[in-house]
Design an enzyme around this catalytic site. Structure first.
Site, PDB file in Angstrom:
ATOM      1  N   ASP A  44       0.851  -1.193   0.000  1.00  0.00           N
ATOM      2  CA  ASP A  44       0.000   0.000   0.000  1.00  0.00           C
ATOM      3  C   ASP A  44       0.890   1.249   0.000  1.00  0.00           C
ATOM      4  OD1 ASP A  44      -2.395   1.443   0.219  1.00  0.00           O
ATOM      5  OD2 ASP A  44      -2.342   1.405   2.418  1.00  0.00           O
ATOM      6  N   HIS A  45       0.639   2.180  -0.908  1.00  0.00           N
ATOM      7  CA  HIS A  45       1.382   3.455  -0.975  1.00  0.00           C
ATOM      8  C   HIS A  45       2.899   3.276  -0.975  1.00  0.00           C
ATOM      9  CE1 HIS A  45      -2.056   6.112  -0.583  1.00  0.00           C
ATOM     10  NE2 HIS A  45      -2.525   5.307   0.354  1.00  0.00           N
ATOM     11  N   ASP A  82       3.014   4.671  -5.351  1.00  0.00           N
ATOM     12  CA  ASP A  82       2.387   5.972  -5.098  1.00  0.00           C
ATOM     13  C   ASP A  82       3.348   7.103  -5.444  1.00  0.00           C
ATOM     14  OD1 ASP A  82       1.125   8.229  -4.279  1.00  0.00           O
ATOM     15  OD2 ASP A  82       0.774   7.585  -2.217  1.00  0.00           O
ATOM     16  N   GLY A 127      -7.705   8.112   7.542  1.00  0.00           N
ATOM     17  CA  GLY A 127      -7.944   8.366   8.967  1.00  0.00           C
ATOM     18  C   GLY A 127      -9.363   8.858   9.186  1.00  0.00           C
ATOM     19  N   GLY A 181     -11.278   4.371   3.217  1.00  0.00           N
ATOM     20  CA  GLY A 181     -12.619   3.777   3.322  1.00  0.00           C
ATOM     21  C   GLY A 181     -13.241   3.856   4.707  1.00  0.00           C
ATOM     22  N   ASN A 223     -10.113   0.696   0.258  1.00  0.00           N
ATOM     23  CA  ASN A 223      -9.089   0.455   1.282  1.00  0.00           C
ATOM     24  C   ASN A 223      -9.599   0.791   2.676  1.00  0.00           C
ATOM     25  OD1 ASN A 223      -7.361  -0.134  -0.774  1.00  0.00           O
ATOM     26  ND2 ASN A 223      -5.908   1.496  -0.351  1.00  0.00           N
TER      27      ASN A 223
HETATM   28  P1  13P Z   1      -8.350   4.489   6.268  1.00  0.00           P
HETATM   29  O1  13P Z   1      -7.284   4.334   7.290  1.00  0.00           O
HETATM   30  O2  13P Z   1      -8.976   5.823   6.305  1.00  0.00           O
HETATM   31  O3  13P Z   1      -9.314   3.378   6.277  1.00  0.00           O
HETATM   32  O4  13P Z   1      -7.599   4.436   4.842  1.00  0.00           O
HETATM   33  C1  13P Z   1      -6.894   3.290   4.502  1.00  0.00           C
HETATM   34  C2  13P Z   1      -6.222   3.455   3.199  1.00  0.00           C
HETATM   35  O5  13P Z   1      -6.692   4.134   2.311  1.00  0.00           O
HETATM   36  C3  13P Z   1      -4.963   2.756   3.018  1.00  0.00           C
HETATM   37  O6  13P Z   1      -4.357   3.069   1.826  1.00  0.00           O
END
Ligand code: 13P
Length: 293
Positions: free
Chosen positions: A85-86, A106, A179, A210, A230
């Protein structure tokens, strides 16, 4: 073997009007919880590690082995992608080497030309090994792993150019935030999402941040072309609330709890695992990916 790359099941979600969850993991217990939820719901999923979570857990090699071994020992049958992720450029390359089956490069903090160029390079390296690739245009508000985004809407032209690099799914800023959402949040910009999906018809869009988006907004976004959502913060809140509650009870009933050997970390963490499993199952229902394995 249930471990696969993600492009086929994300595209199937896009084609059939639901979304799969990209659930972040941060430790052994969460990984078990997410896998249990996916199996119980018969949902395909991505288990993803941020760069920081992978560092915390002991590195990408360990994360890959942990997920792979749990999938085997838990008898998981649903499709599971091991996703970065990222990721920065070097981290994406490391995950390709180590054997992640999916990754996000990313480059959204870079000028678009640079983002496109580096994404193209990663796509070439990843696809040579059958690894799916996510990239990002615009930025997602909030902060994650030191990458701070102001939450810029993804320009339509950038989205089109990014899809042409050969990526498999596209993260695009549409007013979403990592967040918790502030009380005065405007909500998702669904009009902008529609402009994006009209420009790249049938292409799967990824919704980051999400956690905390009202269900009806998530479902409206899925109708417009979001095929991966996500989730991280919701699992964090579920885990910490459950373990904090357990600790409070422990302190109040120490003698009795000690008698039951509830000081054993396996017992201490059990409520957290259950809470994360429950939170993930709820999300899978909202995304519509139950029974799509
Ligand atoms: P949240 O922590 O807001 O659920 O976002 C998670 C996210 O987008 C990870 O890439």
């Amino acid at each position: 073997m249930a471990i696969v790359s993600a492009e086929k099941f994300v595209q199937a979600a896009r084609d059939n009007g639901y979304a799969v969850g990209g659930f972040n993991t941060n430790n052994l217990e969460w990984t078990q919880a997410i896998l249990r939820a996916a199996e119980a719901k018969q949902a395909p999923i991505l288990i993803q590690t941020s760069m920081g979570a992978a560092k915390y857990m002991g590195g990408y090699k360990l994360c890959k082995a942990l997920i792979e071994n749990l999938v085997e020992s838990m008898g998981i049958t649903v499709p599971v992608a091991i996703h970065l992720d990222h990721g920065h450029y070097e981290d994406a390359k490391e995950c390709i080497e180590v054997g992640y089956t999916s990754l996000m490069f990313d480059g959204s903090h870079l000028p678009i030309e640079e983002n496109l160029k580096l994404t193209k390079e990663i796509v070439e390296l990843a696809h040579a090994k059958g690894i799916s690739v996510e990239a990002e245009v615009g930025t997602i508000g909030g902060e994650e792993d030191g990458i701070v985004g102001k939450g810029e809407l993804a320009p339509v032209e950038d989205a089109k150019a990014m899809v042409e690099t050969g990526i498999d799914f596209l993260a695009a800023g549409i007013g979403n935030i990592h967040g918790p959402y502030p009380a005065n949040w405007d909500g998702l910009d669904l009009d902008h999402l529609k402009k994006l999906t009209d420009a790249v018809p049938g292409f799967p869009i990824v919704l980051h941040g999400g956690s905390g988006i009202p269900d009806d907004q998530i479902q409206a976004a899925i109708k417009l072309g979001v095929a991966k959502v996500n989730v991280n913060t919701e699992s964090q809140i579920a885990f910490s609330n459950a373990t904090r509650e357990f600790a409070r009870n422990y302190d109040a009933n120490e003698a009795e709890y000690d008698g039951k050997k509830l000081f054993d970390p396996r017992k201490f963490l059990a409520p957290g695992i259950k809470a994360v499993q429950g939170a993930v199952e709820e999300r899978i229902d909202v995304f519509g990916s139950a029974n799509k394995a």
